[in-house]
Design an enzyme around this catalytic site. Structure first.
Site, short mmCIF file in Angstrom:
data_model
loop_
_atom_site.label_atom_id
_atom_site.label_comp_id
_atom_site.label_asym_id
_atom_site.label_seq_id
_atom_site.Cartn_x
_atom_site.Cartn_y
_atom_site.Cartn_z
N HIS A 266 -9.82 7.60 -19.05
CA HIS A 266 -10.90 8.27 -18.32
C HIS A 266 -11.08 7.73 -16.89
O HIS A 266 -11.05 8.48 -15.93
CB HIS A 266 -12.23 8.09 -19.06
CG HIS A 266 -12.25 8.67 -20.44
ND1 HIS A 266 -12.35 10.01 -20.70
CD2 HIS A 266 -12.19 8.06 -21.65
CE1 HIS A 266 -12.36 10.21 -22.02
NE2 HIS A 266 -12.25 9.05 -22.61
O1 RIB Z 1 -16.75 8.32 -21.55
C1 RIB Z 1 -15.78 7.46 -21.00
C2 RIB Z 1 -16.42 6.36 -20.22
O2 RIB Z 1 -17.16 5.51 -21.11
C3 RIB Z 1 -15.40 5.42 -19.54
O3 RIB Z 1 -15.95 4.92 -18.35
C4 RIB Z 1 -15.21 4.32 -20.54
O4 RIB Z 1 -14.85 3.06 -19.93
C5 RIB Z 1 -16.60 4.20 -21.12
O5 RIB Z 1 -17.34 3.36 -20.26
#
Ligand code: RIB
Ligand code: CA
Length: 304
Positions: free
Chosen positions: A234
């Site tokens: 992500h």
């Molecule tokens: O939903 C994904 C996010 O949540 C990313 O930033 C991951 O590191 C968690 O923090």
């Protein structure tokens, strides 16, 4: 071309670690500060993890510890995704460095106000630190060129059916950021769920050097997908957008935050402001990513 000056606000976190490693290694980005916050795991651990990464990467970049809890909501960390340490899987040498003594909100204000050029905030976690920064020191706003954030989504969540983890864990802070009037680009789940790293690519990265080897070891413990179906990296999308914006399609929308009730943490987006009609769209939302090109870019950051 002059490097882009950035502050990374983060909760390492295995996908954060990949994003931070790319940012530190890429000369097009000038990382001025790492600001940590409690989200994936407690702030003591996210700060320790940020220090581990800076030491491992040999990067002379200060780390400042930020908030240990959301503004109002109770933190719901996710060790089941990143491991109890927040970065399980690689045996980092014992950290020698210390974080700055000042709070990361103070450190961010100092970096921004002392900079001759505008700063981009790369938000990889909850917006707790950023919301407090903007509320305590509104003068920083004229020196922030953009907030590029991983969070939210137009078609559902990952913490529950409507809310994405970062915004779910501090919806009030996210509301304050979305209403700040600052230029915001949102890398939501619509694109980050497609920013997939497959095992064959991860194996090439492992062979590319010590950073790739370290990340591969973390990826083996990361539960944001599996090597078979693909790992969802992500937070790396924030760096991808800053370095290769052409990989994404974006649309200007009004994005509102649900701060209370069952749908707490959901982002409600549309061409018009559902809460205050007539308000200008406030977010540049990434609605599409070239998946193959993203994976090729990611590999290219290590296998040059
Ligand atoms: O939903 C994904 C996010 O949540 C990313 O930033 C991951 O590191 C968690 O923090
Ligand atoms: Ca994160």
């Amino acid at each position: 071309m002059k490097p882009r000056n950035i502050i990374i606000d983060t909760d390492p976190g295995i996908d954060d670690a990949a994003a931070i490693t790319i940012a530190v290694r890429n000369a097009a980005l000038n990382v001025k500060l790492i600001s940590t916050v409690a989200a994936n795991v407690e702030v003591e651990k996210t700060t320790e993890n940020a220090l581990k990464l800076m030491e491992f990467l040999g990067a002379d970049i200060p780390v400042a510890r930020g908030c240990d809890a959301p503004l109002l909501k109770k933190l719901e960390p996710c060790p089941e995704i990143h491991g109890v340490s927040g970065m399980d899987g690689y045996d980092f040498p014992k950290v020698k460095r210390q974080p700055l003594r000042k709070h990361s909100v103070e450190a961010m204000r100092e970096v921004i106000m002392d900079s001759d050029e505008k700063i981009t905030l790369a938000a990889l976690a909850t917006h707790t630190n950023i919301a407090i920064l903007l509320r305590m020191y509104p003068e920083v706003k004229e020196k922030i060129d953009e907030i590029v954030m991983m969070g939210g989504g137009l078609s559902g969540g990952n913490t529950n059916t409507v809310a994405e983890f970062n915004l779910y864990n501090d919806p009030h802070a996210a509301y304050m950021v979305f209403e700040s009037g600052l230029p915001i680009t949102m890398l939501g789940l619509d694109v980050t769920n497609k920013a997939i790293l497959h095992k064959n690519t991860a194996l090439k990265i492992r062979e590319s050097g010590k950073e790739g080897d370290m990340l591969y070891s973390l990826f083996e413990h990361y539960r944001g997908g599996t090597f078979e179906e693909g790992l969802r990296i992500h937070d790396a999308c924030v760096m991808a957008y800053m370095l290769r914006p052409e990989l994404f399609k974006t649309e200007k929308m009004y994005v509102g935050m649900v701060t209370e009730g069952y749908a707490q943490g959901a982002t409600v987006a549309g061409k018009v402001n559902p809460i205050a009609p007539g308000r200008e769209p406030n977010v540049n939302v990434c609605v599409h990513v070239d998946e193959a090109a993203f994976e090729e870019w990611f590999a290219g950051e290590f296998c040059r």
